[in-house]
Design an enzyme around this catalytic site. Structure first.
Site, PDB file in Angstrom:
ATOM      1  N   LYS A   8      58.002  36.444  43.071  1.00  0.00           N
ATOM      2  CA  LYS A   8      56.781  36.984  42.462  1.00  0.00           C
ATOM      3  C   LYS A   8      55.967  37.711  43.521  1.00  0.00           C
ATOM      4  CE  LYS A   8      52.783  35.079  41.938  1.00  0.00           C
ATOM      5  NZ  LYS A   8      51.506  34.426  41.584  1.00  0.00           N
ATOM      6  N   ASP A  32      53.270  40.536  39.299  1.00  0.00           N
ATOM      7  CA  ASP A  32      52.235  39.840  38.533  1.00  0.00           C
ATOM      8  C   ASP A  32      50.853  40.395  38.860  1.00  0.00           C
ATOM      9  OD1 ASP A  32      50.973  37.981  36.916  1.00  0.00           O
ATOM     10  OD2 ASP A  32      51.025  36.392  38.424  1.00  0.00           O
ATOM     11  N   LEU A  33      50.507  41.522  38.214  1.00  0.00           N
ATOM     12  CA  LEU A  33      49.225  42.169  38.469  1.00  0.00           C
ATOM     13  C   LEU A  33      48.230  41.965  37.327  1.00  0.00           C
ATOM     14  CD1 LEU A  33      50.377  45.528  40.117  1.00  0.00           C
ATOM     15  CD2 LEU A  33      49.828  43.333  41.200  1.00  0.00           C
ATOM     16  N   LYS A  34      48.677  41.385  36.225  1.00  0.00           N
ATOM     17  CA  LYS A  34      47.790  41.014  35.109  1.00  0.00           C
ATOM     18  C   LYS A  34      46.905  42.182  34.669  1.00  0.00           C
ATOM     19  CE  LYS A  34      47.563  36.163  36.631  1.00  0.00           C
ATOM     20  NZ  LYS A  34      48.304  36.272  37.910  1.00  0.00           N
ATOM     21  N   HIS A  44      44.615  44.658  32.732  1.00  0.00           N
ATOM     22  CA  HIS A  44      43.633  44.429  31.669  1.00  0.00           C
ATOM     23  C   HIS A  44      42.615  45.558  31.734  1.00  0.00           C
ATOM     24  CE1 HIS A  44      40.712  41.355  29.557  1.00  0.00           C
ATOM     25  NE2 HIS A  44      40.878  42.474  28.877  1.00  0.00           N
ATOM     26  N   ASP A  45      42.774  46.534  30.829  1.00  0.00           N
ATOM     27  CA  ASP A  45      41.881  47.693  30.823  1.00  0.00           C
ATOM     28  C   ASP A  45      42.023  48.366  29.465  1.00  0.00           C
ATOM     29  OD1 ASP A  45      40.304  50.006  31.696  1.00  0.00           O
ATOM     30  OD2 ASP A  45      40.833  49.412  33.744  1.00  0.00           O
ATOM     31  N   PRO A  59      43.561  50.795  26.641  1.00  0.00           N
ATOM     32  CA  PRO A  59      44.988  51.057  26.426  1.00  0.00           C
ATOM     33  C   PRO A  59      45.547  52.233  27.216  1.00  0.00           C
ATOM     34  CG  PRO A  59      43.947  50.474  24.353  1.00  0.00           C
ATOM     35  CD  PRO A  59      42.838  50.583  25.365  1.00  0.00           C
ATOM     36  N   THR A 105      46.580  28.692  34.260  1.00  0.00           N
ATOM     37  CA  THR A 105      46.797  27.255  34.418  1.00  0.00           C
ATOM     38  C   THR A 105      45.677  26.586  35.197  1.00  0.00           C
ATOM     39  OG1 THR A 105      48.218  27.690  36.333  1.00  0.00           O
ATOM     40  CG2 THR A 105      49.303  27.360  34.213  1.00  0.00           C
ATOM     41  N   ARG A 149      55.198  21.839  39.977  1.00  0.00           N
ATOM     42  CA  ARG A 149      55.134  21.048  41.206  1.00  0.00           C
ATOM     43  C   ARG A 149      56.230  19.985  41.185  1.00  0.00           C
ATOM     44  NH1 ARG A 149      52.308  24.638  42.226  1.00  0.00           N
ATOM     45  NH2 ARG A 149      50.185  24.686  43.063  1.00  0.00           N
ATOM     46  N   GLY A 190      55.143  28.200  44.107  1.00  0.00           N
ATOM     47  CA  GLY A 190      54.642  28.856  45.303  1.00  0.00           C
ATOM     48  C   GLY A 190      54.527  27.934  46.487  1.00  0.00           C
ATOM     49  N   ARG A 191      53.361  27.313  46.636  1.00  0.00           N
ATOM     50  CA  ARG A 191      53.052  26.522  47.823  1.00  0.00           C
ATOM     51  C   ARG A 191      54.069  25.439  48.171  1.00  0.00           C
ATOM     52  NH1 ARG A 191      46.782  26.092  46.161  1.00  0.00           N
ATOM     53  NH2 ARG A 191      47.767  26.590  44.171  1.00  0.00           N
TER      54      ARG A 191
END
Length: 230
Positions: free
Chosen positions: A34, A61-63, A65-66, A68, A117, A179, A208-209
């Site tokens: 990712k 993963d830039l999400k 949102h603006d 259309p 999450t 996790r 990730g971590r």
């Protein structure tokens, strides 16, 4: 369809950090990684081209949102990077999500973020003024995402079963907040182990971590991968 490789969240600040981390893995082992906001905004498309050049799959993963039109134009630019999957925010609405799909120049999966999450039900009602249950909000976003023609959603593993019942079995549920048993939860509110996520029907998991901060990332990755596929 379930991706056998856990997606590794490359949550590093610099290009050099990425090079050092990926060098820990054998060249023949092709990963699914990712690339998120921090890494992309700090290094730009060059980091995506580098990782793709190593033969790895990429979840960008830039999400988005603006409006259309803006999202469609952004997707047109991003799809030229040959990434495998990208995200938008379901809160942008059906028209925006349809525009995102229309913007693709090359095949890629688009999935929508439902509720992060890190968001608790109390937070959702207070900050977003959504006065339903967290699960109802997530399921509603999932249904709207399917209506828009997207491939799936990002969700907590705790919502997978409800989403599958409200949409379809082939609708992708990608679950972050994974996790291994005994690992620190950190800032995630809704977490699950890799094995439990597999049992409940997740199609992709993001870790990730627990991997990138491990003393032996390669060993921990294989441990998580084994648990995910057990």
């Amino acid at each position: 369809m379930r991706e056998e490789r856990p997606i590794i969240a490359l949550d590093f600040p610099s290009f050099e950090d990425i090079k050092k981390f990926l060098a820990l893995f054998p060249q023949e082992e092709k990963l699914y990684v990712k690339v998120g906001m921090e890494l992309f905004y700090g290094n730009g498309p060059e980091i995506v081209r580098y990782v793709k050049g190593l033969g790895h799959s990429i979840f960008l993963d830039l999400k988005l949102h603006d409006i259309p039109n803006t999202v469609q134009s952004a997707m047109t630019m991003l799809s030229q990077l040959d990434v495998d999957m990208m995200t938008v925010h379901a809160a942008g609405g059906v028209e925006m999500m349809r525009a995102a799909k229309a913007g693709l120049l090359k095949p890629a999966k688009i999935i929508a973020v439902t509720q992060l999450t890190s968001t608790s039900e109390e937070n959702m009602r207070d900050w977003q003024n959504i006065q339903t249950s967290l699960q109802e909000s997530v399921v509603n976003y999932a249904k709207r995402s399917q209506e828009a023609g997207l491939d799936g959603v990002v969700c907590s593993a705790h919502e997978v079963d409800l989403i599958k019942k409200a949409t379809s079995e082939d609708f992708i549920c990608l679950t972050p907040g994974i996790r291994p048993k005994g690992a620190a939860v950190g800032d995630q509110k809704r977490v699950m182990t890799p094995h439990d996520a597999q049992l409940i029907g997740s199609n992709y998991i993001v870790v990730g971590r627990p991997i990138i901060q491990a003393q032996d990332p390669l060993a921990v990755y294989h441990q998580i991968k084994e648990e995910w596929n057990s």
